[in-house]
Scaffold this active site. Structure first.
Site, mmCIF file in Angstrom:
data_model
loop_
_atom_site.group_PDB
_atom_site.id
_atom_site.type_symbol
_atom_site.label_atom_id
_atom_site.label_comp_id
_atom_site.label_asym_id
_atom_site.label_seq_id
_atom_site.Cartn_x
_atom_site.Cartn_y
_atom_site.Cartn_z
ATOM 1 N N GLY A 66 0.799 -1.219 0.000
ATOM 2 C CA GLY A 66 0.000 0.000 0.000
ATOM 3 C C GLY A 66 0.833 1.271 0.000
ATOM 4 O O GLY A 66 2.032 1.246 -0.255
ATOM 5 N N ASP A 68 3.598 5.851 -8.219
ATOM 6 C CA ASP A 68 3.618 5.542 -9.652
ATOM 7 C C ASP A 68 4.362 4.247 -9.982
ATOM 8 O O ASP A 68 4.165 3.678 -11.060
ATOM 9 C CB ASP A 68 4.237 6.707 -10.439
ATOM 10 C CG ASP A 68 3.242 7.847 -10.598
ATOM 11 O OD1 ASP A 68 2.044 7.632 -10.295
ATOM 12 O OD2 ASP A 68 3.666 8.941 -11.003
ATOM 13 N N GLY A 69 5.243 3.795 -9.082
ATOM 14 C CA GLY A 69 5.896 2.498 -9.286
ATOM 15 C C GLY A 69 4.864 1.388 -9.218
ATOM 16 O O GLY A 69 4.763 0.546 -10.121
ATOM 17 N N HIS A 70 4.042 1.416 -8.155
ATOM 18 C CA HIS A 70 2.955 0.438 -8.036
ATOM 19 C C HIS A 70 1.996 0.583 -9.222
ATOM 20 O O HIS A 70 1.532 -0.401 -9.780
ATOM 21 C CB HIS A 70 2.152 0.675 -6.755
ATOM 22 C CG HIS A 70 2.931 0.543 -5.483
ATOM 23 N ND1 HIS A 70 3.238 1.619 -4.688
ATOM 24 C CD2 HIS A 70 3.451 -0.536 -4.857
ATOM 25 C CE1 HIS A 70 3.898 1.201 -3.618
ATOM 26 N NE2 HIS A 70 4.056 -0.092 -3.699
ATOM 27 N N GLN A 72 7.337 -10.218 7.471
ATOM 28 C CA GLN A 72 8.518 -9.882 6.675
ATOM 29 C C GLN A 72 9.304 -8.707 7.275
ATOM 30 O O GLN A 72 10.272 -8.249 6.694
ATOM 31 C CB GLN A 72 8.140 -9.625 5.213
ATOM 32 C CG GLN A 72 7.401 -8.322 4.947
ATOM 33 C CD GLN A 72 6.942 -8.229 3.509
ATOM 34 O OE1 GLN A 72 6.098 -8.997 3.055
ATOM 35 N NE2 GLN A 72 7.499 -7.285 2.759
ATOM 36 N N LYS A 84 12.615 -2.926 -8.908
ATOM 37 C CA LYS A 84 13.166 -2.132 -7.804
ATOM 38 C C LYS A 84 13.638 -3.069 -6.689
ATOM 39 O O LYS A 84 14.669 -2.847 -6.066
ATOM 40 C CB LYS A 84 12.088 -1.169 -7.317
ATOM 41 C CG LYS A 84 12.143 -0.778 -5.880
ATOM 42 C CD LYS A 84 12.711 0.595 -5.738
ATOM 43 C CE LYS A 84 13.064 0.969 -4.328
ATOM 44 N NZ LYS A 84 12.136 0.515 -3.318
ATOM 45 N N ASP A 85 12.829 -4.114 -6.425
ATOM 46 C CA ASP A 85 13.194 -5.122 -5.424
ATOM 47 C C ASP A 85 13.735 -6.337 -6.178
ATOM 48 O O ASP A 85 13.075 -7.379 -6.257
ATOM 49 C CB ASP A 85 11.980 -5.480 -4.582
ATOM 50 C CG ASP A 85 11.444 -4.278 -3.828
ATOM 51 O OD1 ASP A 85 11.860 -4.062 -2.688
ATOM 52 O OD2 ASP A 85 10.637 -3.518 -4.406
ATOM 53 N N GLN A 133 14.034 -9.675 -4.375
ATOM 54 C CA GLN A 133 12.694 -10.233 -4.133
ATOM 55 C C GLN A 133 12.164 -10.897 -5.397
ATOM 56 O O GLN A 133 11.641 -12.015 -5.350
ATOM 57 C CB GLN A 133 11.750 -9.121 -3.682
ATOM 58 C CG GLN A 133 10.292 -9.524 -3.651
ATOM 59 C CD GLN A 133 9.405 -8.437 -3.067
ATOM 60 O OE1 GLN A 133 9.312 -8.307 -1.859
ATOM 61 N NE2 GLN A 133 8.774 -7.653 -3.926
ATOM 62 N N ARG A 164 8.727 4.343 1.281
ATOM 63 C CA ARG A 164 9.591 4.779 2.384
ATOM 64 C C ARG A 164 10.240 6.146 2.126
ATOM 65 O O ARG A 164 10.801 6.732 3.055
ATOM 66 C CB ARG A 164 10.670 3.733 2.670
ATOM 67 C CG ARG A 164 10.121 2.473 3.317
ATOM 68 C CD ARG A 164 11.222 1.543 3.818
ATOM 69 N NE ARG A 164 10.706 0.500 4.684
ATOM 70 C CZ ARG A 164 10.448 -0.766 4.314
ATOM 71 N NH1 ARG A 164 10.682 -1.144 3.070
ATOM 72 N NH2 ARG A 164 9.980 -1.648 5.179
#
Ligand code: AMP
Length: 289
Positions: A37, A41-43, A67, A155-156, A159, A193
């Site tokens: 959440g 704009d990345g999401h 996590q 970006k991750d 992951q 963040r």
């Protein structure tokens, strides 16, 4: 007149599963975008692609407690469900799955999914339980949404690699779609963040993407020494007084093992840096010709 489709916000796994079952029976494809959440704009780029490529889309919004490490920012992680719903509705999402921790982890919960090896480097060193929390919740989300495709950001990068490893190793019948990093105008990778940064830190945070750009340029000019790449990035970041490096790594993109000597195979150049108390990550992939 046709009434506009209203997005559903559901908190119970069984509710989402029941609707997903109906979708699958009707032969519809399902896309899943797992998020915590505070959407930016990345999401949005992931959600946009999911909506373009699937008949139905589920976005999960869940700040997944398992996590987070004991000293991490679980309690203060930013939340704004109203703004998130508006973004999802705009993009044409069908369901926001927004469970409470107790909806996901009952009192007798005792099952975890753990990927070995590639979770033990980079972010896994300072966050030893993080990826197990991610793979466990993502496995649950795959089953709950019955998705045909799931969308994750580069970006991750670690992951994304961990999720790809898990789906391949456990024969999960789902396509993992990696999406490029979306950045602010000054190069800082968008992140929920980033909200933690004060104006001075926000300025200092541009050192991450700047140092990676310097490394990219060296590689483009023919530099192949992993040490030189690591040193260049480290020196540029260290010159920023508000920064504190967690890691600067050049790793093989498949094994995630450190490259010693020359770069001859595809690599991931990845960094994690604290700016003040905020831990930020960034990366790029590089394949030598
Ligand atoms: P998060 O809400 O931080 O867990 O992120 C949810 C998904 O969005 C993950 O797959 C992230 O990699 C992806 N994501 C976050 N920030 C960006 C970004 N700046 N560009 C592309 N994808 C992103």
């Amino acid at each position: 007149m046709m009434t506009e489709k209203k997005i559903k916000i559901l908190s119970k796994p069984s509710e989402v599963q029941a609707i997903a079952s109906e979708w699958k029976k009707a032969g519809l494809s399902v896309g899943l975008v797992p998020t915590m959440g505070y959407l930016h704009d990345g999401h949005r780029s992931l959600i946009h692609r999911a909506c373009a490529e699937n008949d139905r889309v589920v976005v999960s919004i869940f700040v997944n407690p398992i996590q987070f490490g004991p000293t991490e920012d679980l309690a203060t992680y930013p939340r704004d469900l109203d703004a998130d719903s508006a973004l999802c509705e705009e993009e044409g999402v069908d369901i926001i799955f927004h469970p409470e921790p107790e909806d996901m982890y009952g009192p007798h919960f005792s099952t975890h999914v753990a990927v070995e090896k590639i979770t033990e480097t980079l972010c896994g060193v300072s966050r030893p339980t993080h990826f197990q929390g991610v793979t466990t919740v993502v496995s649950k989300l795959f089953h709950i949404s019955k998705a045909d495709r799931a969308y994750f950001g580069e970006k991750d990068a670690q992951q994304l690699a961990v999720i790809r490893r898990m789906t391949e190793d456990l024969n999960m019948d789902i396509e993992i779609v990696g999406c490029p990093i979306v950045r602010e105008e000054d190069g800082l990778a968008k992140s929920s963040r980033n909200k933690y940064l004060n104006p001075e830190e926000r300025k200092a945070a541009t050192v991450l993407s700047r140092s990676l750009s310097s490394a990219k340029k060296l590689l483009a000019d023919g530099e192949r020494s992993a040490d030189v790449i690591r040193r260049t990035i480290t020196e540029e970041i260290s010159a920023e007084p508000l920064s504190d490096i967690d890691y600067v790594s050049v790793v093989d993109s498949v094994t995630f093992e450190d490259i010693e000597g020359e770069i001859t195979t595809p690599v991931l150049v990845a960094i994690a840096v604290r700016i003040g108390t905020t831990r930020l990550i960034d990366n790029f992939s590089y394949s030598p010709q």
